[in-house]
Enzyme design. Structure first.
Site, PDB file in Angstrom:
ATOM      1  N   HIS A  43       0.867  -1.182   0.000  1.00 33.29           N
ATOM      2  CA  HIS A  43       0.000   0.000   0.000  1.00 33.29           C
ATOM      3  C   HIS A  43       0.905   1.233   0.000  1.00 33.29           C
ATOM      4  CE1 HIS A  43      -3.743   2.152   1.873  1.00 33.29           C
ATOM      5  NE2 HIS A  43      -3.143   2.890   0.958  1.00 33.29           N
ATOM      6  N   GLU A  74      -2.374  -1.658  -3.425  1.00 31.95           N
ATOM      7  CA  GLU A  74      -3.511  -0.955  -2.846  1.00 31.95           C
ATOM      8  C   GLU A  74      -3.249   0.543  -2.859  1.00 31.95           C
ATOM      9  OE1 GLU A  74      -3.531  -2.387   1.147  1.00 31.95           O
ATOM     10  OE2 GLU A  74      -4.879  -4.033   0.649  1.00 31.95           O
ATOM     11  N   HIS A 197      -7.715  -6.556   6.819  1.00 31.91           N
ATOM     12  CA  HIS A 197      -7.459  -5.553   7.858  1.00 31.91           C
ATOM     13  C   HIS A 197      -7.569  -6.157   9.253  1.00 31.91           C
ATOM     14  CE1 HIS A 197      -6.408  -1.376   8.690  1.00 31.91           C
ATOM     15  NE2 HIS A 197      -6.888  -1.679   9.877  1.00 31.91           N
TER      16      HIS A 197
HETATM   17  C1  LIG Z   1      -6.500  -1.544   3.030  1.00 28.48           C
HETATM   18  C2  LIG Z   1      -6.062  -2.045   4.351  1.00 28.48           C
HETATM   19  O1  LIG Z   1      -6.843  -2.330   5.225  1.00 28.48           O
HETATM   20  C3  LIG Z   1      -4.639  -2.162   4.652  1.00 28.48           C
HETATM   21  O2  LIG Z   1      -3.885  -2.417   3.508  1.00 28.48           O
HETATM   22  C4  LIG Z   1      -4.155  -0.906   5.263  1.00 28.48           C
HETATM   23  O3  LIG Z   1      -4.487   0.174   4.441  1.00 28.48           O
HETATM   24  C5  LIG Z   1      -2.681  -1.034   5.424  1.00 28.48           C
HETATM   25  O4  LIG Z   1      -2.161   0.250   5.531  1.00 28.48           O
HETATM   26  P1  LIG Z   1      -1.066   0.461   6.675  1.00 28.48           P
HETATM   27  O5  LIG Z   1      -0.100  -0.688   6.564  1.00 28.48           O
HETATM   28  O6  LIG Z   1      -0.471   1.808   6.330  1.00 28.48           O
HETATM   29  O7  LIG Z   1      -1.822   0.425   7.967  1.00 28.48           O
HETATM   30  N1  LIG Z   2      -5.959  -5.070   2.719  1.00 34.19           N
HETATM   31  C1  LIG Z   2      -5.495  -5.392   4.051  1.00 34.19           C
HETATM   32  C2  LIG Z   2      -4.018  -5.537   4.055  1.00 34.19           C
HETATM   33  O1  LIG Z   2      -3.402  -5.532   3.006  1.00 34.19           O
HETATM   34  C3  LIG Z   2      -3.299  -5.728   5.330  1.00 34.19           C
HETATM   35  O2  LIG Z   2      -3.972  -5.162   6.408  1.00 34.19           O
HETATM   36  P1  LIG Z   2      -3.344  -5.477   7.865  1.00 34.19           P
HETATM   37  O3  LIG Z   2      -3.290  -6.979   8.006  1.00 34.19           O
HETATM   38  O4  LIG Z   2      -1.956  -4.871   7.885  1.00 34.19           O
HETATM   39  O5  LIG Z   2      -4.299  -4.839   8.826  1.00 34.19           O
END
Ligand SMILES: CC(=O)[C@@H](O)[C@H](O)COP(=O)(O)O
Ligand SMILES: NCC(=O)COP(=O)(O)O
EC number: 2.6.99.2
Length: 247
Positions: A43, A74, A197
């Site tokens: 992300h 993402e 998440h």
């Molecule tokens: C979309 C989602 O729920 C995760 O990919 C979250 O956006 C991760 O971002 P961070 O690692 O910056 O928390």
């Molecule tokens: N889309 C969720 C993700 O990529 C990872 O979320 P998290 O496990 O770090 O909360």
């Protein structure tokens, strides 16, 4: 059974904390795919707090020879991110709403989101053969939005499930009901179903078991944290098993 996509954001968080090259995001991703992870997720946020665009290009180079491994990028549909996704051509792009100042994702796209912008972005990415997933709450109306704007999949925002799993005294079936319903509507509309998440080894099996379809779970924070204790290869193996991926 759901495919595990390991989110390696937090490797970059640790790396950036010292300003040097270690730990390596690419080396970590290599360990994950060598442990059988079918996917890698990143992300790259606008503030580059963890994953940066160089990481994305380096991961693309690493993963290209791994034909069975999917790359998922993402992010919010900002111009620089869309240009990056067009250059890198990942298997999947997950469009995630981002609120200014958020510590992490707090919700999926609202059902009353302006459809034209999303529809145009999705058509642009799909035109390059990139599968598009829309990050949504467990809300039928949000799933219907995803269908209207042409997404291939939804990704269910699972933090409300995780919170209830850890704190609620209600039957687990009640906690899961909105997610089962949202996934059912998605399947009826011909959409694939991803989720993510705050998922972890405790809450993942029940979630995977309950949904009528679950194509992919993307997991980062809890998996990478667990890896600090048991090692990344072992963490990936355990998370694959918890996702129902027969080891
Ligand atoms: C979309 C989602 O729920 C995760 O990919 C979250 O956006 C991760 O971002 P961070 O690692 O910056 O928390
Ligand atoms: N889309 C969720 C993700 O990529 C990872 O979320 P998290 O496990 O770090 O909360």
């Amino acid at each position: 059974m759901a495919k595990l996509s390991v989110n390696v954001n937090k490797i970059a968080t640790l790396r950036n904390s010292r300003g040097g090259p270690i730990p390596s995001v690419v080396d970590a991703a290599r360990v994950c795919v060598e442990a059988g992870a079918p996917g890698i997720t990143v992300h790259p946020r606008a503030d580059a707090r963890h994953i940066n665009f160089d990481d994305v290009q380096a991961l693309k180079h690493l993963l290209d020879p791994w034909k069975a491994v999917e790359f998922n990028i993402e992010g919010d549909p900002r111009p620089d991110l869309l240009n990056l996704v067009e250059r890198v051509r990942p298997h999947q792009c997950t469009l995630v709403p981002v609120r200014p100042g958020e510590i992490t994702s707090e919700a999926g796209w609202s059902p009353d989101t302006d459809e034209k912008e999303l529809r145009d972005v999705i058509a642009r990415l799909r035109g390059h053969g990139i599968r598009v997933s829309l990050f949504v709450d467990a809300d039928e109306k949000a799933v219907q939005l995803a269908h209207r704007v042409g997404a291939d999949r939804i990704e269910l925002y699972t933090q409300p499930y995780v919170h209830a799993f850890a704190t609620s005294t209600a039957p687990l079936s009640e906690t899961l009901a909105p997610f089962v319903r949202a996934a059912t509507v998605a399947v009826e509309l011909g959409l694939g179903v991803n989720a993510g998440h705050d998922l972890d080894l405790e809450n993942l099996p029940d979630f995977v078991q309950a949904l009528p379809r679950l194509d992919e779970v993307s997991i980062g924070h809890a998996l990478i944290s667990y890896a600090l204790y048991v090692g990344l290869r072992q963490a990936v193996l355990e998370y694959r098993e918890a996702a129902g991926d027969i080891i």
